[in-house]
Every structure is written in C-alpha cells, then in structure tokens.
Write a protein that holds these residues in place. Structure first.
Motif, PDB file in Angstrom:
ATOM      1  N   ALA A   5       0.788  -1.267  -0.155  1.00  0.00           N
ATOM      2  CA  ALA A   5      -0.053  -0.062  -0.204  1.00  0.00           C
ATOM      3  C   ALA A   5       0.867   1.316  -0.065  1.00  0.00           C
ATOM      4  CB  ALA A   5      -0.969   0.109   1.101  1.00  0.00           C
ATOM      5  N   ARG A   6       1.988   1.173   0.710  1.00  0.00           N
ATOM      6  CA  ARG A   6       3.047   2.245   0.788  1.00  0.00           C
ATOM      7  C   ARG A   6       3.782   2.436  -0.623  1.00  0.00           C
ATOM      8  NH1 ARG A   6       4.300   0.503   5.945  1.00  0.00           N
ATOM      9  NH2 ARG A   6       6.261  -0.593   5.055  1.00  0.00           N
ATOM     10  N   GLN A   7       4.205   1.237  -1.170  1.00  0.00           N
ATOM     11  CA  GLN A   7       5.052   1.337  -2.233  1.00  0.00           C
ATOM     12  C   GLN A   7       4.149   1.432  -3.623  1.00  0.00           C
ATOM     13  OE1 GLN A   7       7.718  -2.108  -1.976  1.00  0.00           O
ATOM     14  NE2 GLN A   7       8.807  -1.558  -3.965  1.00  0.00           N
ATOM     15  N   ALA A   8       2.952   1.169  -3.614  1.00  0.00           N
ATOM     16  CA  ALA A   8       2.195   1.334  -4.743  1.00  0.00           C
ATOM     17  C   ALA A   8       1.985   3.011  -5.117  1.00  0.00           C
ATOM     18  CB  ALA A   8       0.695   0.883  -4.539  1.00  0.00           C
ATOM     19  N   GLU A   9       2.258   3.952  -4.162  1.00  0.00           N
ATOM     20  CA  GLU A   9       1.975   5.374  -4.365  1.00  0.00           C
ATOM     21  C   GLU A   9       3.104   5.673  -5.331  1.00  0.00           C
ATOM     22  OE1 GLU A   9       2.142   9.519  -2.198  1.00  0.00           O
ATOM     23  OE2 GLU A   9       2.183   7.511  -1.055  1.00  0.00           O
ATOM     24  N   GLY A  10       2.484   6.252  -6.647  1.00  0.00           N
ATOM     25  CA  GLY A  10       3.414   6.700  -7.801  1.00  0.00           C
ATOM     26  C   GLY A  10       4.170   5.864  -8.475  1.00  0.00           C
ATOM     27  N   LEU A  11       3.662   4.535  -8.374  1.00  0.00           N
ATOM     28  CA  LEU A  11       4.159   3.523  -9.389  1.00  0.00           C
ATOM     29  C   LEU A  11       3.165   3.220 -10.614  1.00  0.00           C
ATOM     30  CD1 LEU A  11       5.645   0.727  -7.301  1.00  0.00           C
ATOM     31  CD2 LEU A  11       6.961   2.386  -8.556  1.00  0.00           C
ATOM     32  N   ALA A  12       3.653   3.195 -11.795  1.00  0.00           N
ATOM     33  CA  ALA A  12       2.734   2.918 -12.854  1.00  0.00           C
ATOM     34  C   ALA A  12       2.310   1.437 -12.681  1.00  0.00           C
ATOM     35  CB  ALA A  12       3.334   2.899 -14.221  1.00  0.00           C
ATOM     36  N   LEU A  13       1.134   0.942 -13.461  1.00  0.00           N
ATOM     37  CA  LEU A  13       0.420  -0.367 -12.839  1.00  0.00           C
ATOM     38  C   LEU A  13       1.487  -1.411 -13.325  1.00  0.00           C
ATOM     39  CD1 LEU A  13      -3.130   0.100 -13.866  1.00  0.00           C
ATOM     40  CD2 LEU A  13      -2.257  -0.479 -11.514  1.00  0.00           C
ATOM     41  N   ASP A  14       2.234  -1.338 -14.461  1.00  0.00           N
ATOM     42  CA  ASP A  14       3.109  -2.338 -14.780  1.00  0.00           C
ATOM     43  C   ASP A  14       4.248  -2.575 -13.933  1.00  0.00           C
ATOM     44  OD1 ASP A  14       4.059  -0.003 -15.749  1.00  0.00           O
ATOM     45  OD2 ASP A  14       5.029  -0.642 -17.478  1.00  0.00           O
ATOM     46  N   GLN A  15       4.842  -1.248 -13.455  1.00  0.00           N
ATOM     47  CA  GLN A  15       5.696  -1.415 -12.301  1.00  0.00           C
ATOM     48  C   GLN A  15       5.314  -2.164 -10.825  1.00  0.00           C
ATOM     49  OE1 GLN A  15       6.562   2.885 -12.303  1.00  0.00           O
ATOM     50  NE2 GLN A  15       8.245   2.805 -13.635  1.00  0.00           N
ATOM     51  N   LEU A  16       4.187  -1.660 -10.868  1.00  0.00           N
ATOM     52  CA  LEU A  16       3.289  -2.272  -9.280  1.00  0.00           C
ATOM     53  C   LEU A  16       3.317  -3.867  -9.602  1.00  0.00           C
ATOM     54  CD1 LEU A  16       2.313  -2.021  -6.676  1.00  0.00           C
ATOM     55  CD2 LEU A  16       0.123  -1.407  -7.757  1.00  0.00           C
ATOM     56  N   ALA A  17       2.791  -4.231 -10.822  1.00  0.00           N
ATOM     57  CA  ALA A  17       2.568  -5.603 -10.974  1.00  0.00           C
ATOM     58  C   ALA A  17       3.935  -6.637 -10.816  1.00  0.00           C
ATOM     59  CB  ALA A  17       2.297  -5.723 -12.458  1.00  0.00           C
ATOM     60  N   LYS A  18       5.279  -5.878 -11.060  1.00  0.00           N
ATOM     61  CA  LYS A  18       6.218  -6.448 -10.667  1.00  0.00           C
ATOM     62  C   LYS A  18       6.432  -6.794  -9.276  1.00  0.00           C
ATOM     63  CE  LYS A  18      11.374  -5.964 -11.063  1.00  0.00           C
ATOM     64  NZ  LYS A  18      12.394  -5.250 -11.585  1.00  0.00           N
ATOM     65  N   VAL A  19       6.505  -5.656  -8.698  1.00  0.00           N
ATOM     66  CA  VAL A  19       6.339  -5.719  -7.193  1.00  0.00           C
ATOM     67  C   VAL A  19       5.392  -6.714  -6.295  1.00  0.00           C
ATOM     68  CG1 VAL A  19       6.215  -4.214  -5.257  1.00  0.00           C
ATOM     69  CG2 VAL A  19       7.097  -3.214  -7.012  1.00  0.00           C
ATOM     70  N   ILE A  20       4.189  -6.703  -7.077  1.00  0.00           N
ATOM     71  CA  ILE A  20       3.110  -7.684  -6.559  1.00  0.00           C
ATOM     72  C   ILE A  20       3.682  -9.025  -6.698  1.00  0.00           C
ATOM     73  CG2 ILE A  20       0.872  -8.474  -6.745  1.00  0.00           C
ATOM     74  CD1 ILE A  20       0.096  -5.481  -7.007  1.00  0.00           C
ATOM     75  N   ALA A  21       4.060  -9.321  -8.071  1.00  0.00           N
ATOM     76  CA  ALA A  21       4.532 -10.728  -8.322  1.00  0.00           C
ATOM     77  C   ALA A  21       5.579 -11.158  -7.337  1.00  0.00           C
ATOM     78  CB  ALA A  21       4.994 -10.774  -9.598  1.00  0.00           C
ATOM     79  N   ARG A  22       6.448 -10.416  -7.024  1.00  0.00           N
ATOM     80  CA  ARG A  22       7.593 -10.725  -5.924  1.00  0.00           C
ATOM     81  C   ARG A  22       6.933 -10.985  -4.704  1.00  0.00           C
ATOM     82  NH1 ARG A  22      12.545  -8.923  -8.410  1.00  0.00           N
ATOM     83  NH2 ARG A  22      12.382  -9.900 -10.784  1.00  0.00           N
ATOM     84  N   ALA A  23       6.225  -9.959  -4.356  1.00  0.00           N
ATOM     85  CA  ALA A  23       5.536 -10.218  -2.942  1.00  0.00           C
ATOM     86  C   ALA A  23       4.674 -11.274  -2.660  1.00  0.00           C
ATOM     87  CB  ALA A  23       4.690  -8.958  -2.622  1.00  0.00           C
ATOM     88  N   GLU A  24       4.002 -11.932  -3.713  1.00  0.00           N
ATOM     89  CA  GLU A  24       3.350 -13.242  -3.650  1.00  0.00           C
ATOM     90  C   GLU A  24       4.093 -14.340  -3.600  1.00  0.00           C
ATOM     91  OE1 GLU A  24      -0.226 -15.457  -6.341  1.00  0.00           O
ATOM     92  OE2 GLU A  24       0.603 -13.630  -7.073  1.00  0.00           O
TER      93      GLU A  24
END
Length: 447
Positions: free
Chosen positions: A166-185
């Motif tokens: 929720a903190r890291q998503a701020e200011g990220l494009a959706l494709d950039q956030l998708a990478k972060v989410i994949a690693r978090a999952e």
C-alpha cells in the motif's frame, strides 16, 4: 475526513493550481510548471473519485444481492445485476465494474452481529485509497493478490505485506506495481509457485505457419524456458541501439523495436545453424538470484534479472546447471568488485553486484540488460573511482536526462538495502524533494 469532503478538498486544490493568480481557459494557457502542477492535482482528484465510486459500487452491490429478489436495487432500476447497472451508468466495461465492487467491499467497514463496525477486510489498502494515495486499479491489483493466497498465507505476514504494498504503490505505474506484487506473492506463498510453473510448462507452445507470403510465429513459453530467449533477443537489440547512438550515421536505421526483435531471433537461429560468427550480445547472461538460506533449505523462491515472475528453487537449480545461466554469488575471491582508478569501465562482476541494489535502471526500473554502469562522480571531470560505491545502473535515456537537466543522485546505506535518491533541479521542483529509486522503489523487499 469523509470521502466526499476529501473529494471536495482535492477539487479545491485543482482549482487553485489551475487559476493560480491568473485565469486559464485551456491547458495550453498554463505553461509548463503549472501544467505539471495541474496534472498532479487532477490525478489526486481522480484517486478520490475512485475511492468514492468504489464505496458506492460496493453499496449498490449490497443493495442488489440475490437474496433480495425483486427488491434488488439493480432489478428495480431495470438491470439484471449490480455489475450491469454500474457498467451502464458509468459507461465502463463489466470488468471495471467488478473491480470497483471488489475494491469497495475490501475497504468498507464491516457490520457485526452486535451492530458495531469492524475494520475493513484490507485496512492498509483502505487507508491508502481513502487518503487518495493510490487509485482503484492499484488497489484492485493488491487486493486480488492477497485474496488469491489468503487460504495458504500466514495472516500476520499477509498484513505486513499489504502494508508494504500500500505504501510502495504510491506513484508507481501499474506495470511497475505488477512486478512488485509478483515478487511479494512469491514471498508470501512460495508453495504456490510450483503448480503455477507446472501449468505453464504444460501450456507452452510454438506454432509456425505460412500465410500471405510470411512465416507466422505464435507461441508462449514458461519463465524458465523463456528467460534465455528474452535475454538473448534483448541483448542484440540493445547492442544495436547503443551502436547506432555511438555512430552518428546520416542513414539511420528506421526499424521498429518489434522489427529488430524479429531480426534478432532470425540472427540467433542463423548463428545456431552456421556457428561461424559471434552474436553481438555483449556477453549477456541470464542471472538467477537466490538467497543462500533458501537454496540450502530448498524453500522460498528465486528471481531472474529482467523477469518479473519469480521461480521455484527447483527451477533455479535446473537453470543454474546451464552454462549460459549463472546463479548470482557476489563478492567471491575470484571477482574483484572495486578497481579504484585502475580501470575506467565497470566489470561484469561489478554490474552484477550493482544489480542487487538497483534492480535495473535505478531511475525508471528498466531491466538490467538495458542499462550501463555509470560513475556518480565522473571519471575524467571528478577523478571518480570505478568502485561500487561510485556506480549506478542507468538506461541511456535516464542517463542523458540526469546530465542534461541537472539532477543529483544520493545513495544512503550500502548493499541491497541501500536507498538511491534522485534529487530534481530547482526548475523542476523548487523544494528539491528527493525521489526514491532503485530496487527499493521498483521491487518488493521482504521486511
């Protein structure tokens, strides 16, 4: 502050940015500085609208639940279900309506049997959405992942990861956030990777057929098989772009990226048949990164440079057995990572080490294969050493942007946890507020 008040506040900020002492009737009247300010304020309004629409959509869905029968709000309005109602009134696709409902349900206070209100199902996402820090699509992506692994994941770990995302998503494009989410999952549910890989291997395919005088290729491969393909093709294309930039020719190469990638694949196949020349890959290597603890325990997951989707430890072991794919072991006695003033160019080992910190282009997040290591303190002008502490990964575009526009770079700490900060020049941001970059911004780092 309730959602409507928050929206009104955001609109007031937008109006102030638009007028700002002098009337403007069109975006062209704003000028560059105010154009950026208005765009930022408009995005804030959109996020507040997203929050309000999500809450309203969830309530419409609650008032249209199937057990209400003919008393369903959607049916009374002439629609078969709440998705159809929201889609029609908003002029959006049904999938978007579903996302609105899911986000609204996840961030809403929940009624209890005693009549009190329980916290939202995803409180950290709820806080970020209601505060206007992230929008509907970012919230939906985080919620979708958390719901997907809810049965298998530890609840406390899921809560921590939700707070980080929720903190890291701020200011990220959706494709950039998708990478972060994949690693978090992968961190949250490493056991879920193996069946996903098994399914992907079963679905891999490549179809070739001729039509309209062309050979058509249509396929998909699993990450383990695809990483070398992607790395090799990108290396050739990147080498071509760099060569073109170095040679200012009057007859420029006008091929598109897609055309260059097709030509690179043909070049690789021709080389495999003839083996009489070296490909211009610049020594590109697929790098699989895994912690020593996970490797010994056969738990957790591994990541591949330039690939968003993590892989299992088993896949990492298989890939590491290939001569062109190496496991990342940094700081060994066989590699000198600091060269001082003995060498001007950073070595391959140094780039591998810096990839641990930066993850790719530290400014925009582009994959490591499309970056070069640059001196923070210039080699010639500042007598900067070719050491890790003086290096940073940047793509060509960001490298020129930093030097042409007067950005500064600051690195706090050391190792993978170091923070890379980009400080804008006064004409971009009078306050010169540092902007986070590197792996800390574009990758998920387990707490």
């Amino acid at each position: 502050m309730d959602q409507l008040t928050a929206l009104e506040t955001a609109v007031a900020v937008l109006r102030g940015r638009w007028v700002n002492g002098s009337p403007a009737t069109t975006p062209a009247d704003l000028g560059r500085t105010r154009l950026v300010e208005v765009n930022t304020a408009l995005a804030a309004v959109q996020r507040q609208v997203d929050a309000l629409r999500a809450s309203m959509s969830a309530e419409i869905a609650r008032e249209s639940r199937p057990e209400l029968g003919a008393e369903s709000l959607a049916k009374q309005q002439g629609f078969r279900n709440p998705v159809a109602l929201i889609s029609a009134t908003g002029g959006i696709a049904p999938g978007e309506a579903v996302r609105l409902i899911k986000v609204g349900e996840a961030i809403a206070l929940r009624p209890t049997l005693t009549g009190d209100a329980a916290p939202p199902r995803h409180p950290h996402v709820a806080d970020a959405v209601n505060a206007g820090r992230i929008g509907r699509d970012a919230a939906a992506a985080i919620i979708g992942m958390l719901d997907r692994v809810a049965i298998r994941a530890d609840r406390e770990a899921a809560d921590r990861i939700e707070a980080v995302l929720a903190r890291q998503a701020e200011g990220l494009a959706l494709d950039q956030l998708a990478k972060v989410i994949a690693r978090a999952e992968a961190h949250l549910d490493p056991d879920g990777l193996e069946p996903k890989e098994r399914d992907a291997r079963g679905q891999r395919h490549l179809r070739m057929y001729e039509r309209d005088g062309m050979l058509h290729l249509n396929g998909a491969v699993d990450i383990e098989s695809g990483a070398p393909i992607k790395t090799a093709i990108e290396a050739i294309v990147t080498a071509e772009f760099r060569a073109a930039a170095a040679n200012d020719t009057p007859d420029p190469d006008l091929r598109s990226v897609a055309q260059r990638q097709a030509d690179a694949l043909a070049q690789i196949c021709s080389h495999a048949l003839a083996c009489d020349s070296d490909l211009p890959t610049g020594g590109a290597t697929v790098v699989v990164r895994v912690s020593l603890e996970d490797l010994h325990a056969d738990t957790g997951h591994a990541t591949i440079d330039g690939i968003a989707q993590p892989v299992t430890i088993s896949a990492a072991r298989r890939m590491a057995a290939d001569g062109s794919i190496i496991p990342c072991v940094l700081g060994s006695t066989s590699d000198i990572l600091d060269w001082g003033r003995e060498k001007r160019l950073f070595t391959k080992a140094q780039k591998l080490a810096l990839t641990e910190r930066d993850g790719g282009c530290a400014m925009c997040g582009l994959s490591p294969g499309k970056t070069k290591v640059h001196h923070l303190r210039w080699w010639a002008r500042d007598a900067g050493p070719t050491d890790l502490s003086n290096g940073i990964l940047l793509c060509e575009s960001c490298h020129h942007r930093i030097h042409d526009n007067g950005w500064e770079i600051r690195i706090d700490g050391s190792g993978i946890r170091a923070r890379v900060w980009f400080i804008p020049p006064p004409h971009i941001d009078p306050n010169r507020t540092p902007r986070l970059g590197g792996r800390a911004r574009y990758d998920y780092l387990a707490a």
